[in-house]
Structure formats: C-alpha cells, structure tokens
Write a protein that holds these residues in place. Structure first.
Motif, PDB file in Angstrom:
ATOM      1  N   THR A 145       0.806  -1.224   0.000  1.00 31.96           N
ATOM      2  CA  THR A 145       0.000   0.000   0.000  1.00 31.96           C
ATOM      3  C   THR A 145       0.837   1.270   0.000  1.00 31.96           C
ATOM      4  OG1 THR A 145      -0.105  -0.069   2.414  1.00 31.96           O
ATOM      5  CG2 THR A 145      -1.949  -1.035   1.205  1.00 31.96           C
ATOM      6  N   HIS A 146       2.131   1.132   0.293  1.00 28.74           N
ATOM      7  CA  HIS A 146       2.925   2.358   0.383  1.00 28.74           C
ATOM      8  C   HIS A 146       4.267   2.154  -0.313  1.00 28.74           C
ATOM      9  CE1 HIS A 146       3.871   6.192   2.639  1.00 28.74           C
ATOM     10  NE2 HIS A 146       5.006   5.888   2.034  1.00 28.74           N
ATOM     11  N   THR A 147       4.374   2.666  -1.541  1.00 28.88           N
ATOM     12  CA  THR A 147       5.648   2.508  -2.244  1.00 28.88           C
ATOM     13  C   THR A 147       6.084   3.811  -2.898  1.00 28.88           C
ATOM     14  OG1 THR A 147       5.037   2.048  -4.559  1.00 28.88           O
ATOM     15  CG2 THR A 147       4.790   0.234  -2.988  1.00 28.88           C
ATOM     16  N   ASN A 150       3.355   7.884  -3.159  1.00 29.14           N
ATOM     17  CA  ASN A 150       3.120   8.181  -1.744  1.00 29.14           C
ATOM     18  C   ASN A 150       3.957   9.353  -1.216  1.00 29.14           C
ATOM     19  OD1 ASN A 150       1.263   6.334   0.010  1.00 29.14           O
ATOM     20  ND2 ASN A 150       2.101   4.993  -1.589  1.00 29.14           N
ATOM     21  N   CYS A 151       3.598   9.793  -0.037  1.00 33.39           N
ATOM     22  CA  CYS A 151       4.361  10.819   0.702  1.00 33.39           C
ATOM     23  C   CYS A 151       4.412  12.165  -0.030  1.00 33.39           C
ATOM     24  CB  CYS A 151       5.788  10.347   1.002  1.00 33.39           C
ATOM     25  SG  CYS A 151       5.857   8.930   2.091  1.00 33.39           S
ATOM     26  N   GLY A 152       3.455  12.399  -0.918  1.00 31.18           N
ATOM     27  CA  GLY A 152       3.450  13.659  -1.659  1.00 31.18           C
ATOM     28  C   GLY A 152       4.346  13.630  -2.877  1.00 31.18           C
ATOM     29  N   PHE A 155       5.326  16.978   5.802  1.00 31.03           N
ATOM     30  CA  PHE A 155       6.564  16.812   6.568  1.00 31.03           C
ATOM     31  C   PHE A 155       7.753  17.362   5.778  1.00 31.03           C
ATOM     32  CE2 PHE A 155      10.321  14.002   7.105  1.00 31.03           C
ATOM     33  CZ  PHE A 155      10.638  14.292   8.416  1.00 31.03           C
ATOM     34  N   TYR A 156       7.649  17.339   4.449  1.00 30.80           N
ATOM     35  CA  TYR A 156       8.799  17.629   3.587  1.00 30.80           C
ATOM     36  C   TYR A 156       8.851  19.086   3.121  1.00 30.80           C
ATOM     37  CZ  TYR A 156       9.749  12.656   3.351  1.00 30.80           C
ATOM     38  OH  TYR A 156      10.064  11.370   3.669  1.00 30.80           O
ATOM     39  N   PRO A 157      10.078  19.583   2.933  1.00 28.63           N
ATOM     40  CA  PRO A 157      10.240  20.991   2.562  1.00 28.63           C
ATOM     41  C   PRO A 157       9.338  21.506   1.425  1.00 28.63           C
ATOM     42  CG  PRO A 157      12.381  20.004   2.982  1.00 28.63           C
ATOM     43  CD  PRO A 157      11.368  18.892   3.099  1.00 28.63           C
ATOM     44  N   SER A 210      -1.729  10.494   3.726  1.00 30.43           N
ATOM     45  CA  SER A 210      -0.919  11.579   4.250  1.00 30.43           C
ATOM     46  C   SER A 210       0.340  11.143   4.998  1.00 30.43           C
ATOM     47  CB  SER A 210      -1.780  12.433   5.198  1.00 30.43           C
ATOM     48  OG  SER A 210      -1.004  13.475   5.735  1.00 30.43           O
ATOM     49  N   HIS A 211       1.476  11.628   4.499  1.00 31.40           N
ATOM     50  CA  HIS A 211       2.672  11.623   5.330  1.00 31.40           C
ATOM     51  C   HIS A 211       2.544  12.910   6.137  1.00 31.40           C
ATOM     52  CE1 HIS A 211       7.318  11.166   5.755  1.00 31.40           C
ATOM     53  NE2 HIS A 211       6.786  11.741   6.808  1.00 31.40           N
ATOM     54  N   MET A 212       2.227  12.755   7.396  1.00 31.87           N
ATOM     55  CA  MET A 212       1.766  13.889   8.198  1.00 31.87           C
ATOM     56  C   MET A 212       2.881  14.901   8.482  1.00 31.87           C
ATOM     57  SD  MET A 212      -0.862  12.070  10.826  1.00 31.87           S
ATOM     58  CE  MET A 212       0.424  11.326  11.819  1.00 31.87           C
ATOM     59  N   SER A 239      -0.073   7.611   6.616  1.00 31.28           N
ATOM     60  CA  SER A 239       1.044   6.823   6.111  1.00 31.28           C
ATOM     61  C   SER A 239       2.014   6.435   7.218  1.00 31.28           C
ATOM     62  CB  SER A 239       1.825   7.632   5.065  1.00 31.28           C
ATOM     63  OG  SER A 239       1.059   7.778   3.902  1.00 31.28           O
ATOM     64  N   HIS A 240       2.589   5.241   7.068  1.00 37.11           N
ATOM     65  CA  HIS A 240       3.661   4.735   7.958  1.00 37.11           C
ATOM     66  C   HIS A 240       3.577   5.345   9.355  1.00 37.11           C
ATOM     67  CE1 HIS A 240       5.357   8.515   6.584  1.00 37.11           C
ATOM     68  NE2 HIS A 240       5.633   8.040   5.383  1.00 37.11           N
ATOM     69  N   HIS A 241       2.476   5.048  10.028  1.00 38.93           N
ATOM     70  CA  HIS A 241       2.309   5.642  11.361  1.00 38.93           C
ATOM     71  C   HIS A 241       3.452   5.197  12.280  1.00 38.93           C
ATOM     72  CE1 HIS A 241       0.750   7.598  14.733  1.00 38.93           C
ATOM     73  NE2 HIS A 241       0.233   6.542  15.331  1.00 38.93           N
ATOM     74  N   SER A 272       5.462  -1.079   2.426  1.00 40.06           N
ATOM     75  CA  SER A 272       6.908  -1.212   2.627  1.00 40.06           C
ATOM     76  C   SER A 272       7.600   0.141   2.766  1.00 40.06           C
ATOM     77  CB  SER A 272       7.535  -1.963   1.461  1.00 40.06           C
ATOM     78  OG  SER A 272       7.504  -1.158   0.296  1.00 40.06           O
ATOM     79  N   ASP A 273       7.129   1.139   2.024  1.00 40.77           N
ATOM     80  CA  ASP A 273       7.804   2.436   1.985  1.00 40.77           C
ATOM     81  C   ASP A 273       9.258   2.311   1.522  1.00 40.77           C
ATOM     82  OD1 ASP A 273       7.967   5.171   2.148  1.00 40.77           O
ATOM     83  OD2 ASP A 273       8.140   5.276   4.318  1.00 40.77           O
ATOM     84  N   GLY A 274       9.577   1.250   0.801  1.00 41.78           N
ATOM     85  CA  GLY A 274      10.945   1.060   0.318  1.00 41.78           C
ATOM     86  C   GLY A 274      11.333   2.136  -0.688  1.00 41.78           C
TER      87      GLY A 274
HETATM   88 ZN    ZN Z   1       6.442   9.136   3.924  1.00 44.13          ZN
END
Ligand code: ZN
Ligand code: CU
Length: 491
Positions: free
Chosen positions: A61-63, A90-92, A185-187, A213-215, A243-245, A359-361
């Motif tokens: 679910t998260h790549t 993911n993660c924006g 979270f990211y710049p 959301s990557h919060m 995402s990836h809590h 995985s968020d790999g």
């Molecule tokens: Zn993330």
C-alpha cells in the motif's frame, strides 16, 4: 471442466481474515473460476500446494516504485515477497504530472531521471506499453504539484497556484489516479497550510478517491497532525490513510497507545486507517537537523560522498573528527536510515486492526532500508509466526482484503470466484525476511508461487520473466476513467 491452472490441496487464506481451509482453486482467463474440491477437473498446469498457504496477492500500500516499474520491470524486490500490486505516488511524491530535466528538490529527487510524464494518462499509457511484473495504482503527490506550480515553495501557494494544482488533481483523478498523497513533513510542502490542501483537493469532494498523508509531524506534535489529517479528509468526505504511522524521538516512545486511541475515536466518524512497515527504523532524505533525534544513523546515499553509503554517521564523524551534524551537512544531498522508533510502538501499530502493510521502500537508494526487500515476509514470519502478534489469517488480511477495500481495488484482495487471479502461495512454516540493514538486498525466503492475473511471476521460488501487471484504478473514484481500466490490460 477445463481450466488454465489449478492449485490443489492448499490451505486457502482468503484475505477476509477468516480461518484457513483446505481447498483447490482454479483459474481461467486470468480470473478465479472455481474454489472447492476440484478432483474431477483438469488444467494445463497444476500446482500441488499441500502444506502451503494460498492467499490473495499481497498489496504493497505504500511505495515509491513509480519509476522502478519502468527501470526494473521484473520488480524482484516485490515479486520475491509475494507482492502483486503496488500503490505508487506516496508521501506527496509522484512522478506525474511533471516533466523536467533538472533534479527536482528533495525528497522528489529519489526518483531523479524519471520526471517525464506530463499526466497520469501519459504514465498509464507508458505502463500499458511497458508493463511490469506487478500491478500499479497511483496517487498524485502534493510535493510534485507544488514543485510544478508554486514559485515560492517556502510560502503558501497563491490563489492562482492553488487553482492550477486543483485542476491537476481533477485531471489526475479523471485519468485514473486513485487519490492524492500529501507530504507536509517535507520541505516542498511544509509551507502548505491546511486550507491550501483542502482547496487543492476540492475535486475529491465530487470525484472521491483516497487521501493519503505523510503527516506534518510524527514527533512531538503527532496528535495535532492526526487531527489535521482527519479534518482534511472529513472536509473532503473521503477515505483517509495515515502513512507509515510511527512515533519519532525517544520522548514520544510509548505514545502509540494514545495515538491509536485517537485514531480509533476519529474512525468512528469517518473512514480512517493507516499503513505501517515492520521495522523500528525509518528512512528518508538526510536532514542534518534531525541527527539529535536518534543515536544511530545509517547513510543510504550521498551525492557528495558516494563512499559513505552503507556507513554509520557516528563512524564517519569519528573518522573525520567532526560533529555528526557537520558531517551530515557535508553529505548532502543524501538519504539515511534513522533508528528512531520504539519496537513496542511498532508492534502496537502493526497489530491495530485497521493497519495495512506498506513497505515504503526507496528503490533508488544505494543501500536501501531492508523494508524494500523484507516487509511482507517479515510480518508473516517474524511478527505473526514467531512473535504471535496476530494469527496468520489476520496478517494476510492486512496485506490483502483490508488494503483492497480501503483503496477500492476492485476484484482484488480476496480469493473469490470472479476475482482477478492475483495469488501468492507461500510456506507459512519457513517464510522469512532476509534483508538486513547491513545487507539489504537479500530476497526473502518462503514465497513459492506468485500469479498476477493468472500469469506466474514467481514459480517454485524462482522469478519468471513475465510482465502481466496492469494499471489499476479505484472504485472510490467516481469518474468514467475507470471504464478504460481493463482495456489497458495487456492482451
Ligand atoms: Zn512518507
Ligand atoms: Cu513513503
């Protein structure tokens, strides 16, 4: 009855969480055609699955595999884990809609070289032409949209810039994206206030989709971030995924009890769930200001000092005779693994009923976090079998039925007649991750057969050079774009 393939005598774990049962399963034209005692039926190919578990193909679910599906379409890191579908963007961070020859700002640079898709449609067509061994569903990323439209990334977007992003979101959903990912979270996105996000995502009110959301903060202000994420999801009326809590920083260790209760409370009023990877270390871009948050940091890549990949920042600091923060600064741009979480929190979060597995790999890393190659077998082997955190059926549900339901992946995630034959056969007694922080590219063991739409991508534990992956859309998106979904499948 004549079938293309029959998997016989396996223990069917159907993805719903129900107890396993021994049965045969038959496949015809890429779909599950029959389940039960198929003693009288025949097929061109038969697999004897006695003693093995037969499950729906795993959904990552998260790549960050948007570009990897083109660069390494054999997708060995995923296929060897039993993964049949990945969710990218993911993660924006999504590859589309952005065309640029320059390296975009971190963390978008993890897919450097890949920004050549002006739209989801362009990406979708490219994938139909050059499919991979896994199915792909995509989110469109906030940081990508900001990088494309916002001149001052350190400030909120102007009304005009927000409107341009809003149009891109609408187009992306109409072209087959399953939702939007944010990465405050990211710049590139941290200056975006809540109302910019709601405005940007306004088309979701009508078209639906999933908000992922990557919060903004997974550390001291995690509660506020969960509230913000839920408010945005609620304002849009869409299914929302945290995402990836995790809980970052020693002072926050043990707070999963608090955050899971908060998420559970919010989930009574809206569809809200989470994904998680089974490790107590995170991995992302190298940020010198974060070095005080944890004792150990492993460098995954560095543009200025490539030889630092795979080394610990502490060791480098000692060799260089300079403080860790200074060394980190000198390594930029780069990536790192942060040993920053508490194992107890990881287990509590993983065990939470509405936690999916992602995985968020980061495939481009020189020395990637082992989650890239190990996530799914680690949940099944270490956390379910060895530590007894949850029964195998529950573990499988997290990586199949739950994910398909929360992302609206039609006819996937459960072993049912009429479903797409995405199937993973594994040995529950031996399945195990092998990737480590020191040696992260080790394939997992225990996965025996993997099928995508009835076509083998792994046979007797050996990857097969097939590319049956399809572009997958979501039933949660209400547009006519979905109609073209199956037409994009390879013949
Ligand atoms: Zn993330
Ligand atoms: Cu991520």
């Amino acid at each position: 009855m004549q079938y293309d393939l029959i998997i016989r005598h396996g223990d069917l774990i159907d993805g719903t969480g129900a107890p396993r049962r021994t049965a045969d399963i038959a496949i015809r034209h890429g779909e599950i055609a029959a389940i039960g005692d198929l003693g009288g039926a025949h097929a061109q190919t038969e697999i004897d699955a006695r003693g093995l578990a037969v499950a729906p193909g795993f959904i990552d679910t998260h790549t960050h595999d948007d570009w990897m599906v083109f660069q390494s379409p054999e997708m060995l890191s995923k296929v060897t884990q039993g993964v049949t579908t990945i969710i990218a963007g993911n993660c924006g961070i999504s590859l589309f809609p952005l065309v640029t020859d320059t390296i975009p700002p971190a963390p978008l640079d993890i897919m450097r070289g890949g920004y050549r898709f002006e739209s989801v449609q362009a990406y979708r067509e490219a994938f139909a032409e050059h499919p991979a061994a896994v199915n792909v569903a995509v989110l469109v990323g906030q940081s990508t949209l900001r990088a494309r439209h916002v001149k001052q990334l350190v400030a909120p977007a102007s009304a005009h810039e927000t409107e341009l992003m809003r149009r891109d979101v609408e187009t992306a959903l109409r072209e087959g994206a399953i939702g939007v990912s944010t990465g405050t979270f990211y710049p590139p996105s941290s200056a975006a206030p809540e109302d910019e996000i709601v405005r940007m995502c306004e088309p979701m009110r009508r078209l639906g989709g999933v908000l992922v959301s990557h919060m903004r903060d997974e550390s001291d202000r995690v509660r506020e971030s969960i509230d913000e994420t839920a408010r945005i999801g609620k304002a849009l009326g869409v299914s929302t995924v945290i995402s990836h809590h995790k809980l970052v920083g020693k002072q926050n260790h043990g707070r999963s009890r608090e955050t899971l209760a908060q998420i559970g409370e919010l989930a009574r009023t809206m569809p809200l769930c989470l994904d998680c990877y089974p490790y107590a270390a995170s991995s992302t871009m190298l940020r010198p200001e974060r070095v005080t948050q944890c004792d150990r940091i492993l460098i995954t890549w560095s543009a200025t000092h490539p030889e630092a990949a795979g080394r610990y920042l502490e060791d480098l600091a000692e060799e260089w005779g300079r403080p860790r923060r200074e060394v980190a600064q000198a390594l930029l741009p780069g990536g790192a693994v942060y040993f920053i979480m508490d194992e107890g929190d990881v287990r509590d979060i993983l065990a939470y009923p509405d936690t999916m597995v992602g995985s968020d790999g980061i495939p481009s890393d020189e020395t990637p976090h082992p989650r890239l190659w190990g996530t799914f077998p680690r949940v099944l082997g270490l956390y379910s079998r060895e530590l007894g955190l949850f029964p195998l059926e529950r573990a499988v549900h997290k990586m199949t039925g739950l994910a398909a339901q929360r992302f609206g992946l039609e006819r996937r995630g459960e072993l049912r007649i009429g479903h797409v034959a995405d199937i993973t056969v594994f040995d529950p007694a031996t399945i195990q991750d092998r990737a480590t922080f020191e040696d992260p590219r080790q394939p997992a063991v225990g996965v025996r057969h993997v099928l995508v739409a009835g076509v083998a991508t792994l046979c007797d534990g050996v990857p097969v050079s097939a590319r049956p992956g399809r572009f997958v859309t979501s039933t949660l998106v209400k547009t006519d774009a979905r109609a073209g979904a199956s037409a994009a499948a390879p013949a």
